[in-house]
Design a protein around this motif. Sequence first.
Motif, short mmCIF file in Angstrom:
data_model
loop_
_atom_site.label_atom_id
_atom_site.label_comp_id
_atom_site.label_asym_id
_atom_site.label_seq_id
_atom_site.Cartn_x
_atom_site.Cartn_y
_atom_site.Cartn_z
N LEU A 99 -18.15 14.69 -28.16
CA LEU A 99 -17.37 15.32 -27.10
C LEU A 99 -18.27 16.27 -26.30
N ASN A 100 -18.05 16.30 -25.00
CA ASN A 100 -18.82 17.18 -24.12
C ASN A 100 -18.37 18.62 -24.34
N PRO A 101 -19.26 19.49 -24.82
CA PRO A 101 -18.83 20.86 -25.15
C PRO A 101 -18.47 21.70 -23.94
N SER A 102 -18.88 21.28 -22.75
CA SER A 102 -18.63 22.08 -21.55
C SER A 102 -17.38 21.66 -20.80
N ARG A 103 -16.66 20.65 -21.34
CA ARG A 103 -15.45 20.16 -20.67
C ARG A 103 -14.25 20.29 -21.60
N ARG A 104 -13.10 20.52 -21.02
CA ARG A 104 -11.87 20.58 -21.81
C ARG A 104 -11.53 19.20 -22.35
N VAL A 105 -10.73 19.18 -23.40
CA VAL A 105 -10.42 17.93 -24.10
C VAL A 105 -9.65 16.96 -23.21
N GLY A 106 -8.67 17.46 -22.45
CA GLY A 106 -7.82 16.59 -21.66
C GLY A 106 -8.56 15.61 -20.77
N PRO A 107 -9.46 16.11 -19.91
CA PRO A 107 -10.18 15.20 -19.02
C PRO A 107 -11.05 14.18 -19.77
N GLN A 108 -11.48 14.53 -20.96
CA GLN A 108 -12.31 13.59 -21.72
C GLN A 108 -11.50 12.40 -22.24
N ILE A 109 -10.17 12.54 -22.24
CA ILE A 109 -9.30 11.40 -22.56
C ILE A 109 -8.85 10.70 -21.29
N THR A 110 -8.46 11.48 -20.29
CA THR A 110 -7.88 10.88 -19.08
C THR A 110 -8.92 10.17 -18.21
N ASP A 111 -10.19 10.59 -18.27
CA ASP A 111 -11.21 9.95 -17.44
C ASP A 111 -11.29 8.46 -17.71
N ARG A 112 -11.13 8.07 -18.97
CA ARG A 112 -11.20 6.66 -19.31
C ARG A 112 -10.08 5.88 -18.63
N LEU A 113 -8.88 6.45 -18.60
CA LEU A 113 -7.75 5.78 -17.97
C LEU A 113 -7.91 5.72 -16.45
N VAL A 114 -8.40 6.80 -15.87
CA VAL A 114 -8.56 6.86 -14.42
C VAL A 114 -9.70 5.95 -13.96
N ASP A 115 -10.84 6.04 -14.64
CA ASP A 115 -12.03 5.32 -14.19
C ASP A 115 -11.97 3.83 -14.50
N ILE A 116 -11.39 3.45 -15.65
CA ILE A 116 -11.41 2.05 -16.07
C ILE A 116 -10.15 1.30 -15.62
N LEU A 117 -9.00 1.94 -15.79
CA LEU A 117 -7.74 1.26 -15.48
C LEU A 117 -7.16 1.65 -14.13
N GLY A 118 -7.77 2.65 -13.48
CA GLY A 118 -7.31 3.02 -12.15
C GLY A 118 -6.00 3.80 -12.12
N TRP A 119 -5.68 4.47 -13.25
CA TRP A 119 -4.45 5.26 -13.29
C TRP A 119 -4.57 6.47 -12.38
N LYS A 120 -3.43 6.94 -11.90
CA LYS A 120 -3.38 8.23 -11.20
C LYS A 120 -3.49 9.33 -12.26
N ARG A 121 -4.08 10.45 -11.85
CA ARG A 121 -4.35 11.52 -12.81
C ARG A 121 -3.09 12.03 -13.52
N PRO A 122 -1.96 12.26 -12.84
CA PRO A 122 -0.76 12.74 -13.55
C PRO A 122 -0.28 11.77 -14.62
N ALA A 123 -0.31 10.47 -14.32
CA ALA A 123 0.12 9.47 -15.30
C ALA A 123 -0.85 9.44 -16.48
N ALA A 124 -2.14 9.57 -16.19
CA ALA A 124 -3.15 9.59 -17.25
C ALA A 124 -2.96 10.80 -18.16
N GLU A 125 -2.64 11.94 -17.58
CA GLU A 125 -2.42 13.15 -18.38
C GLU A 125 -1.18 13.00 -19.26
N ALA A 126 -0.13 12.39 -18.73
CA ALA A 126 1.07 12.15 -19.54
C ALA A 126 0.77 11.22 -20.70
#
Length: 292
Positions: A99-126
């Motif tokens: 895990l990247n120590p300089s980033r919060r946990v949430g974006p480290q999960i949601t980035d995969r959904l946004v970048d790979i599957l093209g999800w919108k950020r609010p849906a990825a966070e949910a």
Amino acid sequence: MSFLQIQDLTVRLRNGPPLLRRVSLGVEAGDVRALVGESGAGKSMIGKAVLGILPRAAEVSEGRILLEGEDLQTLSPKARRQRIGAKVALIPQDPLTALNPSRRVGPQITDRLVDILGWKRPAAEARALELLEEVHIQEPGRVMKAYPHELSGGMRQRVLIASAFAAEPKLIIADEPTTALDVTVQKQILKLIREMQQRHGTALLFVTHDLGVVSKIAQSLTVLYAGKVVEDTAVRSFFAGPSHAYSRALLAATPRYTDPDGSLTPVPDSVVAEVNREIAAFDVTMKEGGQP
């Protein structure tokens, strides 16, 4: 056809000796295959070859890696990254360094959904919140905003498991995911991985040196020594009676909880010498271009 099929995979140091020697194995959709062997046997190297993240000094010199029948070696680097990103995920060994120590946990999960599957950020966070709940993390909203160092080792590993399942991959490579955890947490994480794997129907390639773990999580296993497959069988058949002398010695060397005061049984020198002779003969055959 297996979801993942590895055929005669050879990985070498550039202008050097082989690290993997014509490895062949398959992982069926929804099944769990374990890779076992001593440290340095090549278990993690197989996972890195599949993911396309081999060290710069190493290269695939022979063989094919088929994902749903498509040879990954024939794809461009960009196409391969897209294919792997959409179908395969990794649960790494050390959650603190993964895990990247300089980033919060949430974006480290949601980035995969946004970048790979093209999800919108609010849906990825949910979805990330749902996943954190699924891996039994209390107060997922708080954890989403936390930094990795603010979480325990077990919680960090749960975050990595949630992240691995985020994009609904068809295959997860788990590279000794409990090594950095204490025994009690190990048991919880293994149970969690198995629950998630069964719930999502995901194939799992589980790298471990612990045969006790294999008996609890896998249906089939591949035993490696010095980058060569010495046994490939069903887990039940293995524990009923391994066919290779090295496998039998490895099983005999496993500590028994029923005998906590018993002495450890090392792999006999005679078995090591015999399997090293097999490896040497195998290398000669490979060099001559023949079939072992």
